[in-house]
Design a protein around this motif. Structure first.
Motif, PDB file in Angstrom:
ATOM      1  N   LEU A 128       3.404  -1.246   4.171  1.00 18.41           N
ATOM      2  CA  LEU A 128       3.008   0.180   3.824  1.00 18.41           C
ATOM      3  C   LEU A 128       4.588   1.298   3.276  1.00 18.41           C
ATOM      4  CD1 LEU A 128       1.007  -0.255   7.044  1.00 18.41           C
ATOM      5  CD2 LEU A 128       0.466  -0.318   4.514  1.00 18.41           C
ATOM      6  N   THR A 172      -6.122  -0.145   5.875  1.00 15.11           N
ATOM      7  CA  THR A 172      -5.365  -0.530   5.741  1.00 15.11           C
ATOM      8  C   THR A 172      -5.347  -2.195   6.796  1.00 15.11           C
ATOM      9  OG1 THR A 172      -4.088   0.937   5.880  1.00 15.11           O
ATOM     10  CG2 THR A 172      -2.990  -0.265   6.607  1.00 15.11           C
ATOM     11  N   GLU A 175       8.012  -1.645   6.917  1.00 13.75           N
ATOM     12  CA  GLU A 175       7.674  -0.266   6.623  1.00 13.75           C
ATOM     13  C   GLU A 175       8.513   0.319   5.537  1.00 13.75           C
ATOM     14  OE1 GLU A 175       4.655   1.841   9.700  1.00 13.75           O
ATOM     15  OE2 GLU A 175       5.714   0.413  10.631  1.00 13.75           O
ATOM     16  N   TYR A 200       1.660   7.620   5.070  1.00 13.37           N
ATOM     17  CA  TYR A 200      -0.167   7.643   5.614  1.00 13.37           C
ATOM     18  C   TYR A 200      -0.488   8.777   6.430  1.00 13.37           C
ATOM     19  CZ  TYR A 200       3.575   3.296   7.026  1.00 13.37           C
ATOM     20  OH  TYR A 200       4.145   2.808   7.596  1.00 13.37           O
ATOM     21  N   ARG A 246       5.310   5.225   3.651  1.00 15.27           N
ATOM     22  CA  ARG A 246       5.003   6.421   4.390  1.00 15.27           C
ATOM     23  C   ARG A 246       5.287   7.094   2.695  1.00 15.27           C
ATOM     24  NH1 ARG A 246       8.267   4.044   7.800  1.00 15.27           N
ATOM     25  NH2 ARG A 246       7.374   3.827   9.475  1.00 15.27           N
ATOM     26  N   PRO A 306      -1.358   4.578   2.061  1.00 14.64           N
ATOM     27  CA  PRO A 306      -3.009   4.928   2.483  1.00 14.64           C
ATOM     28  C   PRO A 306      -3.304   5.819   3.749  1.00 14.64           C
ATOM     29  CG  PRO A 306      -1.380   3.374   3.979  1.00 14.64           C
ATOM     30  CD  PRO A 306      -0.664   3.975   2.754  1.00 14.64           C
ATOM     31  N   LEU A 327       0.895  -1.544  -0.243  1.00 13.32           N
ATOM     32  CA  LEU A 327      -0.193  -0.180  -0.071  1.00 13.32           C
ATOM     33  C   LEU A 327       1.240   1.504  -0.439  1.00 13.32           C
ATOM     34  CD1 LEU A 327      -2.554  -1.077   2.862  1.00 13.32           C
ATOM     35  CD2 LEU A 327      -2.719  -1.347  -0.173  1.00 13.32           C
ATOM     36  N   LEU A 329      -0.169   4.692  12.674  1.00 12.46           N
ATOM     37  CA  LEU A 329      -0.464   3.615  12.460  1.00 12.46           C
ATOM     38  C   LEU A 329      -1.015   2.518  13.934  1.00 12.46           C
ATOM     39  CD1 LEU A 329      -0.428   1.085  10.772  1.00 12.46           C
ATOM     40  CD2 LEU A 329       2.095   0.561  10.797  1.00 12.46           C
TER      41      LEU A 329
END
Length: 166
Positions: free
Chosen positions: A44, A28, A72, A48, A46, A22, A19, A52
């Protein structure tokens, strides 16, 4: 294009959902839950649109969130530098993917299924650099512009994993 071993007789497919930036914690969390169900890693990238640790991420992932294999990265460049995915492993998804539909490619067991943010999709530079790897979910109704990110990611993930779930 090089031959790709689809690994169809290898039940240990190690696909990942990626993602990029997101924005909605519930999506998520829901995608994380799908990743646990399919034993996929969730990556994930960044920034975001939420923290998180947000309760709504965990609420959507229910008590499964603790089982998410989560990685991440600060940027797409950091992700590529660390993972070094082969171009043939990357499958990007947008509403207007020009390479075809989600049903066209043969997904290798090491595929990265890449999705963008809920409101803007993937960054334009990423779309341009990977136009030949950009796929879409077909929609029959002219009344719908797009699907919810969590729904789209789940539909794609189950289809991509189909050969490995039998």
């Amino acid at each position: 294009m090089p031959d790709i071993d689809t690994g169809a007789d290898d039940p240990r497919a190690d696909m990942k959902i990626v993602l990029v930036a997101p924005e909605i914690p519930g999506n998520t969390g829901t995608i994380g839950r799908t990743c646990v169900a399919l034993d996929m890693e969730l990556i994930l990238i960044r920034p975001y649109g939420f923290d998180l640790s947000d309760k709504s991420v965990r609420r959507a992932g229910l008590d499964y969130w603790k089982h998410v294999r989560l990685s991440e990265y600060d940027s797409w460049a950091a992700f590529v530098a660390a993972r070094r995915p082969d171009r043939a492993q990357l499958f990007l998804f947008e509403d207007d993917g020009q390479a075809g539909t989600v049903y066209d490619p043969v997904y290798p067991p090491s595929a990265y299924l890449v999705f963008g943010r809920e409101t803007k999709g993937l960054p334009p530079d990423l779309v341009q650099a990977h136009a030949d790897r950009l796929y879409r979910l077909p929609m029959r109704s002219a009344h719908i512009r797009s699907l919810n990110l969590a729904n789209a990611a789940t539909a794609v993930a189950y289809h991509a994993m189909a050969a490995y779930l039998r």
